[in-house]
Design an enzyme around this catalytic site. Structure first.
Site, PDB file in Angstrom:
ATOM      1  N   LYS A 160       0.830  -1.199   0.000  1.00  0.00           N
ATOM      2  CA  LYS A 160       0.000   0.000   0.000  1.00  0.00           C
ATOM      3  C   LYS A 160       0.864   1.247   0.000  1.00  0.00           C
ATOM      4  O   LYS A 160       1.186   1.786   1.035  1.00  0.00           O
ATOM      5  CB  LYS A 160      -0.916   0.010   1.229  1.00  0.00           C
ATOM      6  CG  LYS A 160      -2.040  -0.976   1.125  1.00  0.00           C
ATOM      7  CD  LYS A 160      -2.659  -1.251   2.469  1.00  0.00           C
ATOM      8  CE  LYS A 160      -2.126  -2.533   3.058  1.00  0.00           C
ATOM      9  NZ  LYS A 160      -2.609  -2.783   4.397  1.00  0.00           N
ATOM     10  N   ASP A 194       0.509  -2.242  13.718  1.00  0.00           N
ATOM     11  CA  ASP A 194       0.025  -0.960  14.260  1.00  0.00           C
ATOM     12  C   ASP A 194      -1.315  -1.090  15.002  1.00  0.00           C
ATOM     13  O   ASP A 194      -1.585  -0.346  15.942  1.00  0.00           O
ATOM     14  CB  ASP A 194      -0.028   0.133  13.182  1.00  0.00           C
ATOM     15  CG  ASP A 194      -0.888  -0.238  11.984  1.00  0.00           C
ATOM     16  OD1 ASP A 194      -1.330  -1.403  11.897  1.00  0.00           O
ATOM     17  OD2 ASP A 194      -1.120   0.635  11.130  1.00  0.00           O
TER      18      ASP A 194
HETATM   19 MG    MG Z   1      -0.672   4.757  11.395  1.00  0.00          MG
END
Ligand code: MG
Ligand code: ADP
Length: 513
Positions: free
Chosen positions: A211, A246
């Site tokens: 991405k 994350d």
């Molecule tokens: Mg982030």
């Protein structure tokens, strides 16, 4: 409204004038009369001037240009009913089981990766830790001071990763990161303290760097090793001790403050979520079964629909976004939701409406100026969606600014109303899909906090509200109600959480320092 007040004042003065006249004070009256007439003339002139300068403000439209049948037909394709969402939730849950089960994991599109994180931080960790947060757009370096009792002090800086590095060799990316880290540590006076600092790396891109990032040689390589090599080459007093997704960072950071947190959610460049699952439900688990019998699962839910299961809700705009992306036919759920694609969906709808002569009439004459951002891929930023939706009422000052930015000179009231309508539909669909997917029903605890990180969630004026509304409708009765579930913004959560994981991993060293 100023001019209207003016007229009122004037007519009141006339009454006063008549009373005075009866008292026979002619000369005073004459002067007052002149003054009032003069003021009236000036006021009226100002009013006319004001209207001429901002013609849109005073035309109160009782029309709704956006509720034109043809436009509604286009936007209808973006609507998903509550029943539709419930079906999607059921499909998602089946796909999750597929990912969790050892026999089907290989073919599953939602991978449901077990992490090694079993404990949620309890807020007692103390010390100084570094963290890197490598998102799809931003790269942040953080120095985190854990003060205990859930208190955290943070210094952070955002660094740019140049395009040539994003698409180049993995080694170059890590060398660049080490250079930035060296700069940061110099500024924070960390280089000659005689200490070694533990570092936690949070990244959205562990399994596929597609991405925005397309660094070669990074997929499947030991990312920690690559980073540590780059750090050692610069002789930095840093040990990379933890690597977390994350979403996991976000969950950990939020849990540090609120122990009811059991879901971590990202709504930024991409979208993904993680949650705490019981070990006996994780068929792919090959670690020990000690207490606590739970593990955080990184869902990688962006890939939902990559096997066609969401085709019934995908529009021609979604298909177009996918075809022109870096990773065609991958991450289809993410492409309907996240910041990397939302603006582009809006842009494609705008172009379609223009082609149908429903929008920006007159701008089609001479086929416009194809150099303006409106006509180039990525020309309508996702942050514009937020800006446009910030406008309330009929002035559309923000929307006008955005439209002029993308090359539409002097947009009309109708243009603004329609563009705002498009933005609302696109962002609402995204929020509802994310809300349905959060699936707090599965967690099935009476109190649930969802920790959220990412600029789309943070800055969009309605994303949170739209998600909450949708979740209220879809959630099990036993978790319904004001305090029972909540979405909590976790500012810099990914990085903070990575630091917390690093702190736990490096507890012994931290205590020494
Ligand atoms: Mg982030
Ligand atoms: P990362 O994904 O790199 O961690 P962020 O969480 O900051 O970074 O998310 C970046 C994404 O957020 C970009 O795709 C950008 O389009 C989007 N974004 C940035 N500002 C806004 C805004 N004001 N409103 C909506 N989306 C935004």
């Amino acid at each position: 409204y100023t001019p209207i007040n003016y007229v009122n004042t004037h007519s009141m003065s006339i009454q006063t004038l008549q009373v005075l006249n009866n008292d026979g004070l002619n000369s005073i009256l004459q002067k007052v009369g002149f003054a009032i007439t003069g003021a009236f003339v000036i006021g009226a002139a100002a009013y006319v001037g004001y209207r001429a300068a901002s013609p849109q403000k005073y035309i109160i439209p009782n029309r709704h240009p956006e509720s034109n049948d043809q436009i509604e037909k286009v936007l209808e394709s973006l609507k998903i009913s509550d029943e539709g969402l419930i079906k999607i939730m059921q499909v998602l849950e089946a796909e999750m089981e597929f990912g969790l089960s050892a026999s089907t994991h290989k073919d599953a599109v939602i991978k449901m990766y077990p992490t090694y994180v079993r404990h949620i931080s309890d807020g007692t960790e103390i010390g100084q830790i570094l963290a890197l947060d490598l998102g799809g757009t931003n790269f942040r370096i953080l120095l985190i001071n854990l003060l205990g009792h859930g208190r955290i002090d943070i210094q952070s800086k955002i660094f740019l990763i140049p395009q040539r590095i994003m698409v180049g060799e993995g080694q170059h990316l890590f060398k660049h990161i080490a250079d930035c880290l060296s700069d940061f540590m110099t500024k924070e006076n960390l280089l000659s303290t005689g200490l070694r600092y533990p570092l936690g790396l949070a990244s959205a891109r562990l399994t596929q760097w597609t991405k925005g990032f397309s660094c070669s040689n990074v997929v499947d390589e030991d990312v920690v090793k690559l980073l540590q090599t780059a750090i050692d080459e610069k002789h930095l007093n840093v040990d990379c001790v933890a690597l977390v997704n994350d979403t996991v960072g976000t969950l950990m950071a939020c849990a540090y403050k609120d122990p009811h947190t059991s879901i971590g959610l990202i709504l930024g460049t991409g979208t993904n979520a993680c949650y705490m699952e019981q070990l006996d439900k994780v068929g792919t688990w090959n670690g020990d079964y000690d207490e606590p019998k739970q593990v955080i699962i990184n869902m990688e839910w962006g890939a939902f629909g990559d096997n066609g299961k969401l085709n019934h809700i995908r529009t021609k705009y979604d298909e177009e976004v996918d075809l022109s992306s870096l990773n065609p036919s991958k991450q289809l759920f993410e492409k309907m939701i996240s910041g990397m694609y939302m603006g582009e969906i809006v842009r494609l709808i705008i172009l379609d409406l223009m082609q149908q002569e429903l929008l920006f009439l007159g701008h089609n004459d001479g086929y416009g100026d194809y150099k303006v951002p409106l006509y180039s891929r990525g020309g309508f930023y996702t942050k514009f969606v937020s800006t446009v939706e910030t406008d309330e009422g009929i002035g559309f000052s923000n929307t006008r600014r955005v439209l002029e930015d993308i090359g539409i000179r002097n947009p009309t009231y109708d243009d603004c109303a329609i563009v705002q309508h498009i933005c609302r539909h696109v962002s609402k669909r995204a929020a509802r899909l994310a809300g349905a997917a959060v699936l707090i029903n599965r967690i099935n605890k009476p109190t649930i906090t969802v920790g959220v990180d990412g600029s789309l969630y943070r800055y969009h004026p309605r994303f949170k509200r739209n998600m909450e509304k949708c979740m209220q409708t879809l959630v099990n009765k036993n978790i319904k109600g004001e305090d029972q579930f909540q979405l909590a913004l976790s500012d810099d959560g990914s990085g903070k959480g990575a630091a917390l994981v690093a702190a736990v991993a490096d507890r012994a060293n931290l205590l020494k320092s």
